[in-house]
Every structure is written in structure tokens, then in C-alpha cells.
Design an enzyme around this catalytic site. Structure first.
Site, short mmCIF file in Angstrom:
data_model
loop_
_atom_site.label_atom_id
_atom_site.label_comp_id
_atom_site.label_asym_id
_atom_site.label_seq_id
_atom_site.Cartn_x
_atom_site.Cartn_y
_atom_site.Cartn_z
N ASP A 165 0.87 -1.16 0.00
CA ASP A 165 0.00 0.00 0.00
C ASP A 165 0.92 1.22 0.00
O ASP A 165 2.11 1.12 0.30
CB ASP A 165 -0.88 -0.04 1.24
N ASP A 220 -0.20 4.98 1.09
CA ASP A 220 -0.42 5.92 2.19
C ASP A 220 -0.25 5.22 3.54
O ASP A 220 -0.81 4.13 3.77
CB ASP A 220 -1.82 6.52 2.09
#
Length: 479
Positions: free
Chosen positions: A263, A265
Site C-alpha cells: 500500500d 499511504d
């Protein structure tokens, strides 16, 4: 006559006095020669010698009963392995880390214990402790007001971590306690005992990462590996000892992954991009707070990610498209990420970033870090060069991340057992569940409980320890 006889029959020489022998000069014992007192204690009827006899004179004393030695005939077997005698020590061969017998498979479990250096409960260093009162030494007293002085410890708060008592590292007591914990789980039928081996991966004296190999694994018919990872006793142990415990089967795929998916963020970077966008807007003044509130609820799983993302993008309407270029210098890459990706390159491991953020920033960051694949959301930009508040195509939410992981793995010809996924939010759960190892990185509570592994450190480079690399090997890969 006498003279002639003496010449003919010379006298025989006197017999030579033999050189005194060592045994006749000394008794062989310093105590026998120089000490007035000799203990009357003699070896007892069982052949056991007292300490006086042992020290003074070992002649004739049987220190241990004679043990018959049978010659070794044939091939050693499991029930009666032949002992090996080396300098009076008896060694029996065992094979906890060897290849299993033919026709069987290895049943070993690898437990990686990682001390949480950044945890709030970690014992403070005396060099960094301080006090607001200049005339009281640091940590000497909690208050200068005797009326407020706590006479009893606060029972409502968290219990004191055991690492504050035994040391801010993986102490021998911590390892012993964990091994004892694992004995509480039932073994497979017919197995009477377990074996264990350990490796300090970063330092022998005060290790922060210790790898334990346990054999066999707890009975999978009683407790699956997924249930063991989520067991209350494991979770309680982590809190008591301020550690993360990662449990993995000891297989070839653990040591040789071929694809790692991240991922973006709060994983590859420390921020949420949409919050950064909102923070740059001063009109209306409460926009940043509104966007941050929606983001927080989505990460906790209280809101569906797709609907939450569309709602936040709508708040960004009329922002100039150049805002993404302006945000590039503001991105804070997570500690250890550049070194980790450099190591993956040297190992031939493919990497991907699947972001629920914005493609312009995701693609740029992937290029800077050398990531092979980058997928994120595309926003609609008007002819005037401003955001319309709309999203183009499918939103990269939890279902889309799972699909992308499968697509990349198929394209690269990688089995899912050789895929690692790393994320922090509820929209990463499907991706984490699909991978052979799903790692919740400083994640929300729900994600930590559902993921197969959790790391709560200050450097993503710690991920290499889960593959079995030592500190020396990590330094070699990242140099």
C-alpha cells in the site's frame, strides 16, 4: 699370593644403589606429604568417594560405578542411538534441524520475535529521561506536592511491561517464557516432545530480533496456524513483553518470495495523500478536518472505502491539477523503504504499489523508488486544468487491490505462496489475505488482528528479518 689372587680374581663391585622412584619419595598427594591431618572417611560401600578422599588420594577410589560398554553393532536407530564418548562426555545425536525421514515432511514453525522499539511502553533510557522540576533529579519523584503523591500504583492503567524488568530487548527470560507458552498447545498425535532452536538475527548480547524454530507445529486439527496467530495468549504475550510475534511455517517459500506488494499511504509514505491535499486548501478553513475525519473512519472500517473516497474527492473540486507536482516534495518516505527496495532488486524480487490514492503521485513515487508496478485512482481534470471532483474508472479499493495482486502474480508467474503484501488499512485486508504472508504495518487494530503478521516498528527494513536474514546479510544487501 694374595697379590696374584687379587689380580686373577678382582673383587666384584658393590651393588649399585637403584635410583629412588617417584612413588617412594612422595605419596602423590600434597596433602599426604604436608598435612598433619588425614580424614578417616573412606569410600562407602557403594563405591562413592567423599570429597576428602577425592582431594587427598584418588588411588583405589572408585568415583563412579562402572558402566558396562556394549560394542556398537549395526546402524543407529531412533529408539537406541549409539552414544559418542568425547573426553568423558556422552553425546547423543538428534536431528531437529535435519531433513525429515524419507516419506515424511518437515513440520517446523518459525517464530520471529521483534522488540518494539517505538512502543509507548518501552522502558525509557536514563540518558533521555528528564524532569520539569530543576531541583529534582530525573525520575526521582512524580510530583513535588505531597498531597498528590500516589501512595498506591494505578490499577486502572496498563500493567507494566516485563521488558521494563528484564531489559529493553529480547531477553533470555522472554524467550523462555515464549517456549513455555508454546507447550500449552497440543502436539500432533503420537508426538511426545518438542525441540527448539534459536538465532539472534541482529545482536547476540542484546538482540532485538530473535528467530525461534519449533518442531513440530501444534496439532493443526486442533488449532490451525491462522487461529494460532490470533490466539489470545499470543496477543497477551506481545503486550506483556512489548514484542511482535510473526508465526510462519518453515518452508522454502518463506525464504524465497518473488513478489512484494505495498500500500502507499501510511505504508510506503507516512502520510495520507488526500489529507495533504486538503491541508493545502485554506478556503473553506474546515476542509482539512472534514477530509481527515472521513479518512480516519474509512481506515477503521466504519465506512466503505469506495464511497468514502468519492466523498473526499468531491471536496477537492476546482483544485489546480498542478497540485500533485507541488505535493511531491512534501511526501515523507517511510524509514527503511529505499534500502528495502534496493535489497529486493538485488534479490530479483518484483515489487508493486497498489494505492487508494492518486495515480500522478503514485506513479512518480514508484519511479523514484524503482518499483516495478504502480496502480492508483485517476481523477478527472477539466479543460481548464482543474479537478472536477470526480474519479475515472474503478476505484482502487479492497476488491480492486486483491484483483491487481492476482493479475500481477499471474503475469510474473509467481505462486501466491511467494507473494508478500504490506498495508495498514481496512481496504488492504483482502490483499493481505490473498498473499502468502500479509503484513499489517503500524496498522489499525482491526487490521492487526486479521492479518497473518503485524509489525509495529520504525523501519520497514525489518521486513527482511521475516525472511530469515541476519543483520550482517541485511547490511550486505543494502550497501
Amino acid at each position: 699370593m694374595d697379590s696374584q689372587d687379587s689380580l686373577n680374581n678382582p673383587a666384584k663391585p658393590a651393588p649399585r644403589i637403584e635410583r629412588p622412584q617417584f612413588a617412594t619419595m612422595r605419596s602423590g598427594s600434597f596433602l599426604s606429604d604436608h598435612q598433619q591431618y588425614r580424614s578417616p572417611v573412606q569410600p562407602d560401600s557403594h563405591g562413592h568417594a567423599g570429597i576428602d578422599t577425592v582431594v587427598e588420594d584418588l588411588r583405589g577410589a572408585s568415583l563412579s560405578p562402572s558402566k558396562p560398554v556394549s560394542p556398537f553393532n549395526g546402524v543407529p536407530n531412533k529408539d537406541d542411538p549409539p552414544p559418542r564418548i568425547v573426553e568423558g562426555l556422552s553425546h547423543d545425536f538428534s536431528h531437529p534441524n535435519c531433513a525429515p525421514p524419507r516419506g515424511t515432511s518437515s513440520q517446523r514453525l518459525v517464530a520471529t520475535l521483534m522488540y518494539k522499539k517505538k512502543a509507548k511502553t518501552a522502558a525509557p533510557s536514563p540518558l533521555t529521561s528528564s524532569s520539569n522540576v530543576s531541583d529534582i533529579p530525573a525520575n526521582f519523584a512524580p510530583t513535588t506536592n505531597l498531597d498528590n503523591f500516589p501512595l498506591e500504583p494505578d490499577t486502572a492503567g496498563e500493567p507494566e511491561s516485563l521488558d521494563n524488568i528484564y531489559g529493553s530487548y529480547i531477553s533470555p527470560m522472554c524467550i523462555t517464557s515464549f517456549l513455555h507458552l508454546m507447550t500449552l498447545f497440543p502436539l500432533p498425535y503420537g508426538v511426545a516432545e518438542t525441540t527448539s532452536a534459536h538465532r539472534c538475527l541482529d545482536d547476540q548480547g542484546h538482540p532485538l530480533v530473535v528467530e525461534l524454530t519449533l518442531s513440530p507445529i501444534p496439532d493443526p486439527e486442533y488449532l490451525s496456524l491462522d487461529d494460532l496467530r490470533k490466539h489470545e495468549l499470543i496477543y497477551r504475550f506481545e503486550r506483556e513483553w512489548n514484542v511482535d510475534i510473526v508465526l510462519q511455517p518453515d518452508t522454502l517459500w518463506r525464504r524465497h518470495p518473488r513478489l512484494v506488494v505495498f500500500d502507499m499511504d501510511s505504508t510506503l509514505i507516512t502520510q495520507e495523500v488526500i489529507d495533504l491535499l486538503a491541508a493545502t486548501i485554506t478556503d473553506p478553513p474546515d476542509l482539512a478536518a472534514k477530509v481527515a475525519g472521513i479518512t480516519h473512519r474509512a481506515m477503521l472500517g466504519e465506512l466503505e472505502f469506495d464511497a468514502a473516497f468519492r466523498e473526499r474527492v468531491a471536496l477537492l473540486k476546482d483544485l489546480p491539477a498542478t497540485i500533485f507536482e507541488q505535493l511531491r516534495p512534501a511526501l515523507d518516505v517511510t524509514n527503511g523503504v529505499p534500502q528495502l527496495l534496493r535489497a529486493f532488486k538485488r534479490l530479483g524480487i518484483k515489487t508493486a504499489v497498489l494505492s487508494g490514492g492518486f495515480l500522478p503521485l503514485t506513479s512518480w513515487l514508484a519511479g523514484e523508488l524503482g518499483i516495478d508496478y504502480a496502480h492508483a485512482n485517476e481523477v478527472v481534470i477539466s479543460d481548464a486544468g482543474r479537478l472536477t471532483g470526480e474519479v475515472k474508472g474503478r476505484i482502487v479499493g479492497k476488491e480492486r487491490k486483491e484483483e491487481l495482486l492476482l493479475e500481477i502474480a499471474k503475469k510474473e508467474g509467481v505462486a501466491l505462496e511467494q507473494v508478500i503484501a504490506v498495508g495498514d488499512g481496512a481496504n488492504d485486508l483482502l490483499m493481505l489475505g490473498r498473499a502468502g504472508l500479509g503484513i499489517a504495518w503500524n496498522a489499525k487494530p482491526l487490521v492487526q488482528m486479521e492479518a497473518s503478521a503485524r509489525l509495529n516498528g520504525d523501519s520497514l527494513l525489518d521486513l527482511l528479518y521475516l525472511l530469515g536474514f541476519t543483520r550482517e546479510e541485511v547490511e550486505l544487501l543494502t550497501e
